[in-house]
Enzyme design. Structure first.
Site, PDB file in Angstrom:
ATOM      1  N   THR A 299     -12.777 -47.394  36.811  1.00 58.35           N
ATOM      2  CA  THR A 299     -13.585 -47.344  35.597  1.00 58.35           C
ATOM      3  C   THR A 299     -14.233 -48.694  35.328  1.00 58.35           C
ATOM      4  OG1 THR A 299     -12.056 -45.687  34.687  1.00 58.35           O
ATOM      5  CG2 THR A 299     -13.558 -46.773  33.147  1.00 58.35           C
TER       6      THR A 299
ATOM      7  N   HIS B 234      -6.560 -52.205  30.164  1.00 59.33           N
ATOM      8  CA  HIS B 234      -5.901 -51.112  30.881  1.00 59.33           C
ATOM      9  C   HIS B 234      -5.749 -49.884  29.970  1.00 59.33           C
ATOM     10  CE1 HIS B 234      -4.579 -51.632  34.998  1.00 59.33           C
ATOM     11  NE2 HIS B 234      -3.709 -50.646  34.827  1.00 59.33           N
TER      12      HIS B 234
END
Length: 445
Positions: A281, A272
């Protein structure tokens, strides 16, 4: 979401001496249950094989998995490497994907020319851009998303901006696949995904810091913390390790490219590294890795459209890995099912479109009721439009192709507009004619 209980670890089970290891080994129990890589959370509620307790059964499974386990150069928060155990079931699924990506769908009639391939690629890019954004909270409908991306108009709100950014990212992946992955490239990809889609524009393309205090909470119940990512200070080193892994290719011990792409997907979600946009992403990097490894089929499928149907299973695949040591196999097993579902969805879509095209072509034969209402020039246009749904027709071009007068060419095209088989529009001062969006269905009347 209810958090899965921590799975009993093999070392603890063996040290407890509550399990007859010799007896367990003689049973020859494999790493799965009926082809499923089960977690302790569900296994403890199943009926164990005769003569075994649930703990004994779990011990047998863990021993079988340990014999297959391969450490990856990716670590959890404590520095322990994630491992993956590729089972026979997983090998079969990987073989299926290798076979399909090697050309089975390419042989389909609907992708037999560049125009058709472009049309279906556009469809998949729109679907992935939309559903990947919806997984992160975008609320735009499919109709609005398609209109936004096909017309090229500017986004009107945050949800549309998320979808627009995702689409731009997916379009750029083919060219980015030629580059080795670097921390700078990951930041660039995040920046492209998050432009004008954050309350704080300064967060786009930058790693989170300790001050950001990022934790992952259950959307339905924010009092439940699902995951606390590694400290922000470790992110540059962790991302560099991920880049080295992503660029590793076939050097050293072979790791199947699809497993590598899935592991990259997992690690971004686990680490993260950003305040927002980590899921988008992660999925973009999955596609980057697949394309870099030569899986052209991944351009035509949308994993997010499958994930969106069961988002809790997606989250649970992360939680199962984190609650059973560092066994990444749970996430690999889940993602293989997701990819296969996406491929099967594409195959079904292509088959349906193929049937529609064949039916439409039959309806346009001169002896058919509809075919009898059309002249040979109009049938020719419609047959071409079915195979090339992005085509644009002009009166002058139709006139030249069939060597007829301008009024005759104009009457041909306007006649198809009256039948709702073509759409009329303007390009500058000239009229243009486009196939109806649902042409094949309209012909079946």
């Amino acid at each position: 979401m209810k958090l899965p209980p921590p799975a009993p670890q093999l070392a603890d089970l063996l040290n407890s001496r509550q399990v007859d290891v010799e007896g367990v080994l003689q049973l020859g129990i494999g790493p799965e249950v009926g082809g499923v890589y089960e977690h302790w959370d569900r296994l403890r509620h199943l009926e164990p094989p005769h003569g075994l307790s649930s703990e004994g059964w779990w011990t047998a499974l863990k021993l079988a998995r340990r014999s297959l386990a391969r450490p990856l150069p990716l670590n959890d928060k404590s520095g322990k490497p994630f491992t993956v155990s590729i089972t026979g079931t997983m090998h079969r699924k990987l073989h299926f994907l290798d076979r399909e990506a090697a050309g089975a769908i390419q042989a389909a009639a609907l992708v037999d020319d560049q125009t058709a391939r472009k049309h279906y690629l556009m469809r998949s890019l729109i679907e992935e851009a939309m559903t990947s954004s919806q997984l992160e909270g975008a609320s735009t409908t499919r109709r609005v998303a398609k209109e936004l991306l096909s017309t090229g108009r500017a986004p009107r709100d945050r949800s549309e901006q998320m979808i627009f950014n995702n689409y731009a990212m997916m379009q750029s992946l083919r060219s980015l696949g030629d580059q080795a992955l670097s921390v700078e490239l990951i930041l660039k990809m995040h920046r492209l995904l998050m432009v004008d889609a954050l309350d704080d524009p300064g967060q786009a393309g930058r790693l989170r810091t300790a001050e950001d205090n990022v934790v992952i909470q259950d959307r339905a119940d924010p009092t439940i913390t699902l995951h606390v990512p590694p400290p922000a200070a470790e992110l540059p080193e962790r991302l560099q390790a991920l880049c080295d892994f992503a660029n590793g290719g076939d050097s050293g011990e072979f790791l199947h490219p699809i497993v590598r792409a899935i592991a990259i997907h997992f690690q971004i979600g686990y680490d993260h590294p950003f305040c927002d946009g980590n899921g988008r992403t992660a999925r973009a990097l999955f596609y980057w890795s697949m394309l870099r490894s030569g899986y052209w089929l991944s351009e035509y499928v949308s994993i997010s459209s499958v994930l969106k149907k069961a988002p809790q299973q997606y989250v649970r695949a992360y939680l199962h890995t984190e609650s059973d040591g560092t066994d990444l196999s749970y996430f690999v097993a889940h993602q293989l099912d997701v990819i296969i579902a996406a491929v099967e969805g594409l195959r079904g879509y292509l088959a349906r479109k193929g049937r529609e095209r064949n039916q439409a072509e039959a309806l346009l034969r001169p002896g058919s009721p509809l075919g009898a209402r059309l002249n040979h020039r109009q049938r020719s246009i419609l047959l071409h439009a079915i195979r090339h749904p992005d085509s644009v027709y002009e009166i002058a071009g139709h006139q030249a192709a069939h060597r007829v007068t301008y009024p005759t060419a104009r009457a041909d095209l306007l006649g198809l507009v009256e039948l709702d088989l073509l759409r009329q529009d303007r390009r500058g001062k000239a009229f243009i004619f486009l196939p109806a969006r649902d042409l094949a269905q309209r012909l079946d009347v």
